[in-house]
Design a protein around this motif. Structure first.
Motif, PDB file in Angstrom:
ATOM      1  N   LEU A  59       5.938  -6.618   2.232  1.00  0.00           N
ATOM      2  CA  LEU A  59       4.830  -5.948   1.544  1.00  0.00           C
ATOM      3  C   LEU A  59       3.920  -5.227   2.530  1.00  0.00           C
ATOM      4  CD1 LEU A  59       3.933  -8.671  -1.122  1.00  0.00           C
ATOM      5  CD2 LEU A  59       5.019  -6.455  -1.524  1.00  0.00           C
ATOM      6  N   PHE A  62       5.688  -2.158   3.678  1.00  0.00           N
ATOM      7  CA  PHE A  62       5.660  -1.129   2.638  1.00  0.00           C
ATOM      8  C   PHE A  62       4.289  -0.459   2.581  1.00  0.00           C
ATOM      9  CE2 PHE A  62       6.206  -0.240  -2.173  1.00  0.00           C
ATOM     10  CZ  PHE A  62       6.697   1.035  -1.914  1.00  0.00           C
ATOM     11  N   ALA A  63       3.221  -1.256   2.683  1.00  0.00           N
ATOM     12  CA  ALA A  63       1.870  -0.692   2.654  1.00  0.00           C
ATOM     13  C   ALA A  63       1.663   0.279   3.816  1.00  0.00           C
ATOM     14  CB  ALA A  63       0.831  -1.810   2.703  1.00  0.00           C
ATOM     15  N   LEU A  66       3.517   3.513   3.113  1.00  0.00           N
ATOM     16  CA  LEU A  66       2.831   4.315   2.097  1.00  0.00           C
ATOM     17  C   LEU A  66       1.619   5.031   2.685  1.00  0.00           C
ATOM     18  CD1 LEU A  66       2.963   1.845  -0.939  1.00  0.00           C
ATOM     19  CD2 LEU A  66       4.158   4.028  -0.756  1.00  0.00           C
ATOM     20  N   GLY A 241       0.217  -7.712  -1.376  1.00  0.00           N
ATOM     21  CA  GLY A 241       0.478  -7.019  -2.639  1.00  0.00           C
ATOM     22  C   GLY A 241      -0.683  -6.134  -3.048  1.00  0.00           C
ATOM     23  N   VAL A 244      -0.635  -2.939  -1.006  1.00  0.00           N
ATOM     24  CA  VAL A 244       0.394  -2.016  -1.496  1.00  0.00           C
ATOM     25  C   VAL A 244      -0.133  -1.245  -2.697  1.00  0.00           C
ATOM     26  CG1 VAL A 244       2.641  -1.855  -2.627  1.00  0.00           C
ATOM     27  CG2 VAL A 244       2.375  -3.292  -0.606  1.00  0.00           C
ATOM     28  N   SER A 247      -2.755   1.217  -1.650  1.00  0.00           N
ATOM     29  CA  SER A 247      -2.167   2.370  -0.967  1.00  0.00           C
ATOM     30  C   SER A 247      -1.611   3.383  -1.963  1.00  0.00           C
ATOM     31  CB  SER A 247      -1.044   1.900  -0.027  1.00  0.00           C
ATOM     32  OG  SER A 247      -1.518   0.968   0.902  1.00  0.00           O
ATOM     33  N   ALA A 267       9.709   3.490   0.552  1.00  0.00           N
ATOM     34  CA  ALA A 267      10.379   2.276   0.067  1.00  0.00           C
ATOM     35  C   ALA A 267      11.684   2.039   0.822  1.00  0.00           C
ATOM     36  CB  ALA A 267      10.648   2.401  -1.429  1.00  0.00           C
ATOM     37  N   SER A 270      10.957   0.846   4.294  1.00  0.00           N
ATOM     38  CA  SER A 270      10.466  -0.528   4.259  1.00  0.00           C
ATOM     39  C   SER A 270      11.602  -1.520   4.046  1.00  0.00           C
ATOM     40  CB  SER A 270       9.421  -0.691   3.136  1.00  0.00           C
ATOM     41  OG  SER A 270       8.345   0.194   3.333  1.00  0.00           O
TER      42      SER A 270
END
Length: 425
Positions: A59, A62-63, A66, A241, A244, A247, A267, A270
């Motif tokens: 997570l 991913f953040a 982004l 979370g 994310v 973002s 994505a 990540s």
């Protein structure tokens, strides 16, 4: 058994096999050769990934992807430059400060270099800095991210040492600021001696206000994360979370630069990064289990305590061990292999778990910029197309502040334990 495992692992490294594969293959062959239950291969690997704190790792990655896709790194760089760019060596100071700010979004040294390295080095070159110095500054500054929350290595350490992930993350705040201050002092000294460039543009109040307004949503991301951890409202997984979701919202509604294509690109990146990390987690857990069956943790504990029961002496021995390991091993693999072996003994001797986590990560981050297998060195070499030796020469002046910070954190446990104890009494 242990000798078989270590010989197979060393042979794999010499042959150039990826470290995660070396960990898994050497463990499986040792299990087969010594008639250990083969079912443990699947059991230990899967159980290692069945961890709530580890959910934060993909997570946070991913953040960071982004936020990078929305272009916030450029905004942060330009805002920080308005404040300190007029100092001699100001853009180098900006490099360090932006790494501290962005560390609240990525938590990984290589992620910081990937997202910021090209921008920072090009901007420093354009102002007249030597390419070698720009590369060295960027690499050294990237050590801050894995210490300041959200720190992926600290989450991995907490999982491996079976300690509180929240306390481990909070422990990194003050040491990260110490590393930042040490690097900035080193740059200030080099700027004065080397007559480094500085900005000539004097920004107006309206220009600063406009750039601050644009950068504010990006600046609030680490604030939101730290506030969530400090308040106890979120754990590491929950706050990951939330970041994310945050973002996505600012990328679409505020910056309006997060397109569907960029979202799926982030994505995909990540997933690839998370798969690499979690594969290492799974194979390292199996490797550590074989070491445990061979009695290595007990023997290591007895050996350490036979030398001294003084926590400081044990930490100095650990520093040497980790610095050497960091030269050859990937940092997450090193944590997963070494932490279960030495952490129980050091904590039993009185070393706070929070201080131990910070020392683990800081040592291994120094290893990332130490030959022969300093991954940060190779990454910047690829980004800038500089010769590897030239990159190493650029980093050399920054070993001093990093080692000073390491000594301070080792000698004074309060820098690591103060904030966790204050918040989580």
């Amino acid at each position: 058994m242990t000798l078989t495992l270590l010989v197979l692992f060393a042979a794999g490294l010499i042959l150039g096999i990826p470290i995660a594969v070396c960990l898994g293959v050497s463990s499986v062959i040792t299990i087969l050769l010594h008639d250990l239950p083969f079912a443990v291969v699947a059991q230990r690997s899967v159980n290692a990934l069945d961890s709530t704190p580890l959910l934060a790792v993909p997570l946070f990655i991913f953040a960071a992807s982004l936020l990078s896709a929305t272009g916030v790194t450029s905004h942060l760089f330009e805002l920080t430059r308005l404040f300190v760019g007029r100092l001699r060596g100001g853009v180098a100071q900006v490099n360090v400060l932006v790494s501290l700010i962005f560390s609240g979004m990525s938590g990984a040294a290589l992620a910081d270099i990937g997202a910021l390295g090209g921008i920072q080095i090009k901007m420093m070159e354009a102002q007249g800095y030597m390419r070698r110095f720009a590369a060295g500054t960027t690499i050294a500054a990237a050590t801050i991210g894995p210490i300041f929350p959200p720190s992926i290595p600290l989450i991995i350490f907490a999982s491996a040492a079976e300690v509180s992930a929240v306390r481990a993350l909070l422990a990194g705040v003050v040491p990260a600021l110490i590393v930042t201050a040490a690097l900035m002092v080193q740059i200030a000294i080099m700027a004065r001696r080397g007559n480094l460039p500085r900005d000539t543009h004097r920004p107006s109040a309206s220009e600063i206000g406009r750039k601050f307004t644009i950068s504010l949503p990006a600046l609030l991301a680490p604030v939101l994360m730290i506030a969530g951890l400090l308040s106890g409202v979120f754990g590491p997984t929950e706050v990951a979370g939330v970041i994310v979701a945050y973002s996505v919202v600012i990328g679409i509604l505020f910056y309006r630069s997060l397109t569907v294509q960029r979202f799926f690109t982030a994505a995909r990146e990540s997933v690839e990064a998370s798969a690499n990390i979690l594969f290492i987690v799974a194979t390292a857990a199996l490797f550590a289990w074989v070491l445990t069956i061979g009695g290595v943790p007990a023997m290591a504990g007895q050996w350490l305590l036979s030398i001294s029961t003084d926590p400081l002496v044990l930490l100095l021995i650990l520093n040497v061990l980790l610095l050497v390991a960091g030269m050859f091993l990937e940092s997450i693999a090193a944590i997963l292999i070494i932490a279960p072996i030495v952490a129980p003994t050091l904590m039993m001797a009185g070393v706070p778990a929070e201080q131990l986590g910070v020392i683990f990560v800081l040592n291994l981050m120094i290893g990332l910029l130490t030959p022969p297998i300093g991954m940060s060195l190779y990454m910047v070499s690829i980004i800038t197309r500089m010769e590897f030796g030239e990159v190493v020469r650029g980093v050399l002046p920054f070993y001093l502040p990093l080692f000073v910070a390491l000594v301070v954190v080792t000698l004074f446990p309060g820098f690591s334990t103060w904030l966790p104890n204050l918040i989580m009494q």
